[in-house]
Design a protein around this motif. Structure first.
Motif, PDB file in Angstrom:
ATOM      1  N   TRP A  98       0.824  -1.219   0.000  1.00 46.51           N
ATOM      2  CA  TRP A  98       0.000   0.000   0.000  1.00 46.51           C
ATOM      3  C   TRP A  98       0.853   1.262   0.000  1.00 46.51           C
ATOM      4  O   TRP A  98       0.503   2.264  -0.620  1.00 46.51           O
ATOM      5  N   ALA A  99       1.996   1.215   0.666  1.00 46.51           N
ATOM      6  CA  ALA A  99       2.800   2.412   0.914  1.00 46.51           C
ATOM      7  C   ALA A  99       3.507   2.930  -0.329  1.00 46.51           C
ATOM      8  O   ALA A  99       3.905   2.162  -1.199  1.00 46.51           O
ATOM      9  N   ASP A 100       3.664   4.257  -0.368  1.00 46.97           N
ATOM     10  CA  ASP A 100       4.550   4.900  -1.332  1.00 46.97           C
ATOM     11  C   ASP A 100       5.965   5.011  -0.768  1.00 46.97           C
ATOM     12  O   ASP A 100       6.936   5.052  -1.515  1.00 46.97           O
ATOM     13  N   HIS A 101       6.044   5.101   0.552  1.00 47.65           N
ATOM     14  CA  HIS A 101       7.309   5.409   1.234  1.00 47.65           C
ATOM     15  C   HIS A 101       7.417   4.544   2.481  1.00 47.65           C
ATOM     16  O   HIS A 101       6.494   4.504   3.306  1.00 47.65           O
ATOM     17  N   LEU A 102       8.550   3.840   2.616  1.00 47.27           N
ATOM     18  CA  LEU A 102       8.810   2.982   3.776  1.00 47.27           C
ATOM     19  C   LEU A 102       9.885   3.626   4.637  1.00 47.27           C
ATOM     20  O   LEU A 102      10.943   3.994   4.134  1.00 47.27           O
ATOM     21  N   VAL A 103       9.615   3.744   5.919  1.00 48.92           N
ATOM     22  CA  VAL A 103      10.580   4.307   6.863  1.00 48.92           C
ATOM     23  C   VAL A 103      10.960   3.207   7.847  1.00 48.92           C
ATOM     24  O   VAL A 103      10.115   2.694   8.578  1.00 48.92           O
ATOM     25  N   TRP A 104      12.234   2.843   7.832  1.00 45.95           N
ATOM     26  CA  TRP A 104      12.741   1.784   8.716  1.00 45.95           C
ATOM     27  C   TRP A 104      13.507   2.439   9.864  1.00 45.95           C
ATOM     28  O   TRP A 104      14.517   3.110   9.630  1.00 45.95           O
ATOM     29  N   ILE A 105      13.051   2.245  11.078  1.00 45.87           N
ATOM     30  CA  ILE A 105      13.719   2.805  12.253  1.00 45.87           C
ATOM     31  C   ILE A 105      14.186   1.641  13.116  1.00 45.87           C
ATOM     32  O   ILE A 105      13.384   0.806  13.547  1.00 45.87           O
ATOM     33  N   HIS A 106      15.505   1.569  13.327  1.00 46.74           N
ATOM     34  CA  HIS A 106      16.044   0.406  14.039  1.00 46.74           C
ATOM     35  C   HIS A 106      17.421   0.727  14.623  1.00 46.74           C
ATOM     36  O   HIS A 106      18.117   1.634  14.159  1.00 46.74           O
ATOM     37  N   PRO A 107      17.831  -0.036  15.635  1.00 47.86           N
ATOM     38  CA  PRO A 107      19.195   0.103  16.146  1.00 47.86           C
ATOM     39  C   PRO A 107      20.164  -0.739  15.334  1.00 47.86           C
ATOM     40  O   PRO A 107      19.751  -1.645  14.599  1.00 47.86           O
ATOM     41  N   VAL A 108      21.431  -0.429  15.474  1.00 46.60           N
ATOM     42  CA  VAL A 108      22.486  -1.278  14.907  1.00 46.60           C
ATOM     43  C   VAL A 108      23.092  -2.084  16.046  1.00 46.60           C
ATOM     44  O   VAL A 108      23.577  -1.514  17.019  1.00 46.60           O
ATOM     45  N   TRP A 109      23.044  -3.387  15.925  1.00 43.02           N
ATOM     46  CA  TRP A 109      23.612  -4.284  16.928  1.00 43.02           C
ATOM     47  C   TRP A 109      24.659  -5.162  16.247  1.00 43.02           C
ATOM     48  O   TRP A 109      24.349  -5.867  15.286  1.00 43.02           O
ATOM     49  N   TRP A 110      25.889  -5.133  16.745  1.00 50.04           N
ATOM     50  CA  TRP A 110      26.989  -5.893  16.163  1.00 50.04           C
ATOM     51  C   TRP A 110      27.103  -5.614  14.669  1.00 50.04           C
ATOM     52  O   TRP A 110      27.356  -6.519  13.876  1.00 50.04           O
ATOM     53  N   GLY A 111      26.880  -4.381  14.294  1.00 45.09           N
ATOM     54  CA  GLY A 111      27.026  -3.982  12.899  1.00 45.09           C
ATOM     55  C   GLY A 111      25.856  -4.341  12.016  1.00 45.09           C
ATOM     56  O   GLY A 111      25.851  -4.015  10.834  1.00 45.09           O
ATOM     57  N   GLY A 112      24.850  -5.023  12.567  1.00 44.90           N
ATOM     58  CA  GLY A 112      23.748  -5.498  11.743  1.00 44.90           C
ATOM     59  C   GLY A 112      22.383  -5.134  12.283  1.00 44.90           C
ATOM     60  O   GLY A 112      22.230  -4.286  13.167  1.00 44.90           O
ATOM     61  N   LEU A 113      21.375  -5.788  11.734  1.00 48.12           N
ATOM     62  CA  LEU A 113      19.991  -5.564  12.123  1.00 48.12           C
ATOM     63  C   LEU A 113      19.632  -6.420  13.331  1.00 48.12           C
ATOM     64  O   LEU A 113      20.185  -7.510  13.501  1.00 48.12           O
ATOM     65  N   PRO A 114      18.689  -5.986  14.160  1.00 47.99           N
ATOM     66  CA  PRO A 114      18.180  -6.865  15.222  1.00 47.99           C
ATOM     67  C   PRO A 114      17.632  -8.160  14.627  1.00 47.99           C
ATOM     68  O   PRO A 114      17.068  -8.165  13.525  1.00 47.99           O
ATOM     69  N   ALA A 115      17.788  -9.260  15.354  1.00 47.58           N
ATOM     70  CA  ALA A 115      17.417 -10.575  14.827  1.00 47.58           C
ATOM     71  C   ALA A 115      15.954 -10.643  14.405  1.00 47.58           C
ATOM     72  O   ALA A 115      15.629 -11.206  13.347  1.00 47.58           O
ATOM     73  N   LEU A 116      15.054 -10.068  15.202  1.00 44.50           N
ATOM     74  CA  LEU A 116      13.637 -10.141  14.878  1.00 44.50           C
ATOM     75  C   LEU A 116      13.318  -9.369  13.602  1.00 44.50           C
ATOM     76  O   LEU A 116      12.495  -9.793  12.788  1.00 44.50           O
ATOM     77  N   MET A 117      13.983  -8.240  13.417  1.00 46.59           N
ATOM     78  CA  MET A 117      13.785  -7.454  12.199  1.00 46.59           C
ATOM     79  C   MET A 117      14.291  -8.221  10.973  1.00 46.59           C
ATOM     80  O   MET A 117      13.642  -8.246   9.923  1.00 46.59           O
ATOM     81  N   LYS A 118      15.442  -8.851  11.115  1.00 46.49           N
ATOM     82  CA  LYS A 118      15.976  -9.676  10.021  1.00 46.49           C
ATOM     83  C   LYS A 118      15.027 -10.823   9.702  1.00 46.49           C
ATOM     84  O   LYS A 118      14.772 -11.134   8.529  1.00 46.49           O
ATOM     85  N   GLY A 119      14.465 -11.449  10.750  1.00 49.32           N
ATOM     86  CA  GLY A 119      13.500 -12.520  10.537  1.00 49.32           C
ATOM     87  C   GLY A 119      12.244 -12.040   9.839  1.00 49.32           C
ATOM     88  O   GLY A 119      11.673 -12.747   8.998  1.00 49.32           O
ATOM     89  N   PHE A 120      11.812 -10.828  10.172  1.00 43.23           N
ATOM     90  CA  PHE A 120      10.640 -10.237   9.517  1.00 43.23           C
ATOM     91  C   PHE A 120      10.905 -10.069   8.021  1.00 43.23           C
ATOM     92  O   PHE A 120      10.047 -10.393   7.195  1.00 43.23           O
ATOM     93  N   ILE A 121      12.081  -9.565   7.688  1.00 42.25           N
ATOM     94  CA  ILE A 121      12.435  -9.397   6.275  1.00 42.25           C
ATOM     95  C   ILE A 121      12.505 -10.756   5.579  1.00 42.25           C
ATOM     96  O   ILE A 121      11.986 -10.927   4.472  1.00 42.25           O
ATOM     97  N   ASP A 122      13.129 -11.731   6.227  1.00 38.02           N
ATOM     98  CA  ASP A 122      13.220 -13.073   5.643  1.00 38.02           C
ATOM     99  C   ASP A 122      11.840 -13.641   5.328  1.00 38.02           C
ATOM    100  O   ASP A 122      11.654 -14.325   4.315  1.00 38.02           O
ATOM    101  N   ARG A 123      10.874 -13.386   6.191  1.00 41.93           N
ATOM    102  CA  ARG A 123       9.544 -13.974   6.047  1.00 41.93           C
ATOM    103  C   ARG A 123       8.608 -13.190   5.134  1.00 41.93           C
ATOM    104  O   ARG A 123       7.582 -13.729   4.696  1.00 41.93           O
ATOM    105  N   THR A 124       8.904 -11.903   4.887  1.00 47.29           N
ATOM    106  CA  THR A 124       7.987 -11.080   4.092  1.00 47.29           C
ATOM    107  C   THR A 124       8.538 -10.678   2.726  1.00 47.29           C
ATOM    108  O   THR A 124       7.766 -10.535   1.780  1.00 47.29           O
ATOM    109  N   PHE A 125       9.833 -10.494   2.612  1.00 43.89           N
ATOM    110  CA  PHE A 125      10.430 -10.097   1.327  1.00 43.89           C
ATOM    111  C   PHE A 125      10.732 -11.362   0.534  1.00 43.89           C
ATOM    112  O   PHE A 125      11.870 -11.807   0.445  1.00 43.89           O
ATOM    113  N   LEU A 126       9.677 -11.909  -0.033  1.00 43.66           N
ATOM    114  CA  LEU A 126       9.723 -13.237  -0.649  1.00 43.66           C
ATOM    115  C   LEU A 126       9.523 -13.170  -2.160  1.00 43.66           C
ATOM    116  O   LEU A 126       8.953 -12.207  -2.680  1.00 43.66           O
TER     117      LEU A 126
END
Length: 197
Positions: free
Chosen positions: A79-107
């Motif tokens: 639906w969106a025209d614009h996606l805003v991702w707000i997150h911390p950087v942990w060990w140089g990467g994304l939080p595990a749950l956020m990474k899992g969300f991307i793995d499960r939705t960006f298919l």
């Protein structure tokens, strides 16, 4: 800077911090406030509130059934025209749950699709823009120069741009760990103003 007016925009803000009391929540609220004040329609996805298995258990060999929260999130992203991702950087990467969300939705078939018998793919999120706002316990310039900003490369280049979102802006917020209340208030105002452009 994006040329499209916020008054014409449908914005989804994705909160990638699993802690419901984190400073990232304040940043999400500040961005939403600024965008709505400028006439945009805003939806918020708080990834930590969603009920889903973040583990892509079969890789891409077998599709897992999508939980209702993920189905809704995918609908919101489309639906969106614009996606805003707000997150911390942990060990140089994304939080595990956020990474899992991307793995499960960006298919495949949702955000991209490989072409048959080809190394090429169709980008299914073309026409959208994005903004990554990431919190750090180091200055943004240090994160770029010393580490090469791996979380940004992963989200911006290897995910969003891979799926067709060519215009992706990045804003660094830090050093959060050492920040005062006054500094945090300045960051909140900054993010609110970013949303009003």
């Amino acid at each position: 800077m994006f040329k499209q007016s916020a008054t014409m925009r449908k914005i989804v803000i994705l909160n990638g911090h699993p802690n419901p009391t984190s400073f990232n929540v304040g940043l999400v609220e500040a961005y939403a406030k600024g965008a709505q004040a400028n006439g945009a329609s805003v939806k918020i996805i708080t990834i930590g509130h969603l009920v889903f298995d973040p583990n892509l258990r079969f890789g891409y060999q077998k599709r897992m059934e999508l939980e209702p929260d993920l189905v809704q999130a995918i609908d919101d992203i489309k639906w969106a025209d614009h996606l805003v991702w707000i997150h911390p950087v942990w060990w140089g990467g994304l939080p595990a749950l956020m990474k899992g969300f991307i793995d499960r939705t960006f298919l495949p078939g949702i955000t991209y699709q490989y072409r048959e018998n080809s190394m090429l793919w169709d980008k299914l999120l073309t026409g959208k823009t994005a903004h990554i706002i990431t919190t750090l316990d180091q200055p943004g310039w240090y994160y770029r120069l010393m580490y090469g900003r791996p979380s940004v490369n992963q989200l911006k280049k290897a995910t969003l741009q891979f799926c067709g979102i060519s215009k992706v802006e990045v804003t660094y917020i830090g050093i959060v760990r050492q920040s005062t209340l006054l500094q945090r208030e300045k960051w909140l105002k900054r993010v609110e103003k970013l949303a009003m452009r």
